[in-house]
Write a protein that holds these residues in place. Structure first.
Motif, PDB file in Angstrom:
ATOM      1  N   LEU A   8       0.829  -1.213   0.000  1.00 26.36           N
ATOM      2  CA  LEU A   8       0.000   0.000   0.000  1.00 26.36           C
ATOM      3  C   LEU A   8       0.860   1.258   0.000  1.00 26.36           C
ATOM      4  CD1 LEU A   8      -2.887   0.942   0.045  1.00 26.36           C
ATOM      5  CD2 LEU A   8      -2.876   0.830   2.525  1.00 26.36           C
ATOM      6  N   VAL A   9       1.974   1.222   0.730  1.00 27.42           N
ATOM      7  CA  VAL A   9       2.892   2.373   0.735  1.00 27.42           C
ATOM      8  C   VAL A   9       3.483   2.591  -0.654  1.00 27.42           C
ATOM      9  CG1 VAL A   9       5.109   3.192   1.625  1.00 27.42           C
ATOM     10  CG2 VAL A   9       3.443   2.222   3.172  1.00 27.42           C
ATOM     11  N   ALA A  10       3.851   1.483  -1.313  1.00 26.94           N
ATOM     12  CA  ALA A  10       4.406   1.618  -2.663  1.00 26.94           C
ATOM     13  C   ALA A  10       3.382   2.238  -3.616  1.00 26.94           C
ATOM     14  CB  ALA A  10       4.848   0.245  -3.178  1.00 26.94           C
ATOM     15  N   LEU A  11       2.122   1.783  -3.505  1.00 25.51           N
ATOM     16  CA  LEU A  11       1.089   2.347  -4.376  1.00 25.51           C
ATOM     17  C   LEU A  11       0.818   3.811  -4.025  1.00 25.51           C
ATOM     18  CD1 LEU A  11      -1.419  -0.649  -4.506  1.00 25.51           C
ATOM     19  CD2 LEU A  11       0.423  -0.089  -6.060  1.00 25.51           C
ATOM     20  N   ILE A  12       0.855   4.132  -2.728  1.00 32.83           N
ATOM     21  CA  ILE A  12       0.644   5.526  -2.310  1.00 32.83           C
ATOM     22  C   ILE A  12       1.746   6.417  -2.871  1.00 32.83           C
ATOM     23  CG2 ILE A  12       0.786   7.048  -0.294  1.00 32.83           C
ATOM     24  CD1 ILE A  12      -0.844   4.999   1.227  1.00 32.83           C
ATOM     25  N   PHE A  13       2.975   5.911  -2.894  1.00 31.27           N
ATOM     26  CA  PHE A  13       4.057   6.753  -3.405  1.00 31.27           C
ATOM     27  C   PHE A  13       3.943   6.965  -4.914  1.00 31.27           C
ATOM     28  CE2 PHE A  13       6.103   6.695   0.636  1.00 31.27           C
ATOM     29  CZ  PHE A  13       6.841   7.863   0.618  1.00 31.27           C
TER      30      PHE A  13
END
Lengths: 263, 140
Positions: free
Chosen positions: B71-76
């Motif tokens: 989710l962090v990767a997608l948020i970035f």
């Protein structure tokens, strides 16, 4: 720093974690309010007291953190957290956008190091590289747009600094108190079975040789498998959003060129 | 350090990570609410995203699941999209108005809503031909 907390907890039971959270948030809010640029000037008389209040808030925050097993790792982790917080404070309070971008880059690097400390090596390094590129682009952007020795009016004033600080501090206080409730030990019978239990069992046992490899610790295989199977739709949608953003920015930039040529 | 991460108490790591992430997020929120320069507002939103990333990775670490990290990767990636669009929009705003004050964006309001300036701008900072000076003169 941490033995101070134990000393107060053992000798003066009045210092509960909620009071410490309230004191931390209040001092941090006062410091931020004094540091934010207001009415076109920033008095130098307020800088030292505001930084002193911020220093007290950070020290109290450091004493309220949980103790980790490895002191070296704990010191490293705490250093990165404090670096991220301090650089974040400076980034939002500096009047010049170029210095704000510089401190934002430091904040990003510190946050990436926190992620690395939390065990997400691949993600932390990736975000570190992305943020470095973003910081370079921001520098170029600011230099191209409005780099001059004189600050503009938008740098010298803020929108409702008191209300903004109070709103942010209230949210921070509520979040910190909620997080502090996590530290209350739940009875083992009431804990829901979770993957954390399995992880705790793994922690108590001696790690195998392959477990100490950074890629295995980061769950690189798990990460890539989940990205291509369980989160495949989300990944595809994000890539589509990225392409749409590039196309949209191209269209907006070209429309601006047409407006200028018409003039 | 890998062994230190493995042996560290997961609950303590979670709590410290959540504390740090919350403080970073609220700092960014205060900056985004209070600052007027569009570039600094975008940077403050970036600080907020850093706080969210620290929170999500802490939970991911606690549960031993890669969902938070993904989710962090997608948020970035979404944050990169935000930065691309914001850069172009800020450049357009600068070309049209001559400065980076967020007060200039009040022109996108509906026609029925009165234009207001949040604070009076110091006159010494404004040249005569900017959009904001015309707006202030119109207000007076």
């Amino acid at each position: 720093m941490i033995p101070i907390r134990d000393f107060f907890y053992d000798n003066y039971g009045l210092l509960s974690s909620e009071i410490l959270v309230a004191v931390t948030v209040t001092f941090l809010a006062l410091s931020l309010y004094l540091l934010l640029p207001k009415r076109g000037y920033r008095s130098r008389h307020f800088q030292k007291p505001s930084w002193f209040l911020g220093f007290i808030a950070i020290v109290i925050f450091a004493t309220t953190t949980q103790r980790l097993n490895d002191p070296v790792f704990e010191l490293l982790f705490l250093t990165f957290i404090l670096a991220a917080i301090i650089s974040g404070i400076v980034a939002i309070t500096r009047r010049s956008p170029i210095y704000a971008a510089l401190w934002f880059a430091i904040c990003s690097v510190s946050a990436s190091c926190i992620l690395i400390c939390l065990g997400s090596y691949i993600l932390g390094i990736t975000i570190l590289i992305i943020n470095s590129a973003a910081a370079l682009l921001t520098f170029g952007f600011i230099f191209k747009l409005n780099w001059s020795s004189r600050l503009s009016s938008s740098d010298l004033m803020t929108n409702e600094p008191l209300l903004s600080t109070v709103a942010g501090s209230l949210l921070l206080g509520l979040l910190l108190i909620s997080i502090k409730q996590l530290s209350a030990e739940e009875p083992i019978c009431c804990r829901p079975p979770s993957k954390a239990t399995a992880l705790a069992g793994r922690i108590n046992s001696k790690p195998k040789e392959e477990d100490t490899h950074p890629l295995n610790t980061d769950g690189f295989d798990q990460f890539s498998q989940a990205l291509s199977s369980r989160y495949f739709v989300a990944t595809g949608l994000t890539v589509l959003l990225f392409l749409l953003a590039i196309k949209g920015s191209t269209v907006i930039a070209s429309s601006g060129t047409e407006v200028r040529s018409c003039k | 350090m890998v062994i230190a991460v493995l042996f560290a108490s997961t609950l303590a790591l979670l709590q410290n990570g959540l504390l740090a992430g919350s403080i970073i997020f609220c700092l960014g929120l205060i900056g985004a609410l209070s600052r007027r320069n569009l570039i600094v507002i975008i940077l403050s939103v970036g600080v907020m995203i850093q706080g969210i990333a620290v929170n999500l990775v802490s939970w991911s670490r606690y549960h031993g699941d890669a969902g938070g990290s993904i989710l962090v990767a997608l948020i970035f990636v979404t944050a990169i999209c935000k930065a691309i669009l914001a850069s172009v929009l800020i450049k357009q705003a600068f070309v049209r108005s001559g400065n980076l004050d967020s007060a200039n964006w009040q022109t996108i309001r509906e026609a029925t809503i009165n234009r207001t300036v949040d604070h009076e701008i110091p006159l010494r900072e404004i040249s005569e031909d900017t959009f904001l000076s015309k707006l202030i003169r119109r207000q007076r």
